[in-house]
Write an enzyme that holds these catalytic residues in place. Structure first.
Site, PDB file in Angstrom:
ATOM      1  N   ARG A   1      10.645  -4.385  -2.474  1.00 46.61           N
ATOM      2  CA  ARG A   1      10.764  -3.630  -1.220  1.00 46.61           C
ATOM      3  C   ARG A   1      11.828  -4.223  -0.295  1.00 46.61           C
ATOM      4  NH1 ARG A   1       8.514  -1.259  -4.438  1.00 46.61           N
ATOM      5  NH2 ARG A   1       6.498  -0.214  -4.359  1.00 46.61           N
TER       6      ARG A   1
ATOM      7  N   SER B   1       1.924   2.570   1.710  1.00 49.41           N
ATOM      8  CA  SER B   1       1.366   1.221   1.838  1.00 49.41           C
ATOM      9  C   SER B   1       1.790   0.607   3.169  1.00 49.41           C
ATOM     10  CB  SER B   1       1.843   0.334   0.693  1.00 49.41           C
ATOM     11  OG  SER B   1       1.386   0.835  -0.552  1.00 49.41           O
TER      12      SER B   1
ATOM     13  N   GLU C   1       4.636  -3.731   5.463  1.00 45.81           N
ATOM     14  CA  GLU C   1       5.670  -3.001   4.738  1.00 45.81           C
ATOM     15  C   GLU C   1       6.193  -1.858   5.597  1.00 45.81           C
ATOM     16  OE1 GLU C   1       5.895  -0.304   0.688  1.00 45.81           O
ATOM     17  OE2 GLU C   1       4.954  -2.281   0.565  1.00 45.81           O
TER      18      GLU C   1
END
Length: 306
Positions: free
Chosen positions: A178, A227, A297
């Site tokens: 990510r 998420s 995130e």
């Protein structure tokens, strides 16, 4: 800051749409967020360069927003300019080899996945069902635990305010979980991907397997940002939050999903403060039970200390 001057300079500018006090809840998958002082859509590179130059000249803070699929916007909104990429950044070009695809950063990822399938091009099946734009996907190296978009990237073009176009070879970029090594102060313009020819039946079968997995493991037809915390090197945030007994935990209209405990859903009336309260509960319980300090995130916009 010269908001008024910026509005005057950008209103009527070529390939540029400008609005004031645009509700950002309309532009995020969470359906949460107050207004942006300015909302600017740039339909060409020259329009983008002009807009950024004017905003910086007037000391107006700005941020690039794609489809807002991993963003939580403050209830108070954003006291600056939100800039989005329009027409010229939504084009797709397939090279003569039939496999190399150059795509604008503003292209919706789902559209690219479907176009690749229609052309019999394989490699993007893992991305079916992932929301957002190509630019957003590349900037955070979106994907699954086993496949991610960075492995397909041959080249990236960015714009650095004050300097102009920058070029990066995909092999020179560090692709991580990510995250990438692409500079945060540059705007991603387009990316070239290396795909491969495959029978459409095989591509469709792989897409259906990924979609089926997502339907069973992620909430559907509800507003969320995916998420909210990054998985640590060892373990799963969803499993840890579930083991803390927080599935279904809610504050106001924000609720830990009953399907996946690392997802917060907007049940219809959630505010940004509701979401933050749920995140704080998740963070605190996981730290207490497992000694793990979760890292967000989701990206925050409009908060004073984020």
């Amino acid at each position: 800051m010269g908001l008024f001057n910026a509005v005057m300079a950008l209103s009527g500018a070529l390939d540029t749409d400008v609005s004031e006090h645009e509700k950002l809840a309309r532009h995020t998958s969470f359906r949460i967020g107050g207004p942006a002082a300015l909302f600017v859509t740039c339909h060409s590179y020259h329009a983008l360069r002009h807009a950024i130059e004017q905003l910086e000249h007037e000391s107006v803070p700005w941020v690039i927003l794609g489809r807002g699929s991993n963003v939580l916007v403050s209830d108070d909104g954003y006291e600056g300019a939100v800039v989005t990429l329009g027409n010229e950044f939504s084009r797709t070009l397939i090279a003569e080899d039939g496999c190399t695809v150059t795509v604008g950063a503003g292209t919706v990822l789902a559209r690219l996945v479907n176009e690749a399938y229609a052309k019999g091009l394989s490699g993007l099946e893992f991305a079916v069902g992932i929301p957002g734009t190509v630019g957003g996907a590349v900037s955070m190296d979106a994907g699954t635990r086993d496949e991610w978009i960075g492995r397909l990237v041959q080249d990236v073009l960015t714009y650095k305010p004050g300097e102009g176009i920058k070029h990066y070879r995909g092999s020179d970029v560090i692709w991580g979980y990510r995250a990438t090594s692409l500079p945060h102060d540059e705007i991603l313009l387009e990316v070239t991907l290396a795909l491969k020819q495959a029978p459409k039946t095989e591509i469709r079968d792989r897409m259906e397997r990924y979609l089926s997995r997502r339907r069973h493991t992620q909430p559907q037809a509800v507003a969320s940002c995916g998420s909210v915390f990054r998985n640590p090197p060892e373990g799963s945030v969803g499993k840890m939050v579930e083991d803390c007994g927080l599935k279904g935990f809610s504050v106001g209209g924000a609720q830990v999903s009953e399907v996946h405990a690392n997802v917060i859903v907007n049940t219809g009336s959630a505010s940004a403060s509701d979401v933050l309260a749920v995140m704080q509960e998740m963070y605190g319980k996981v730290r207490e039970k497992f000694g793990v300090e979760l890292q967000p995130e989701v990206k925050f916009l409009g908060f004073s200390r984020r």
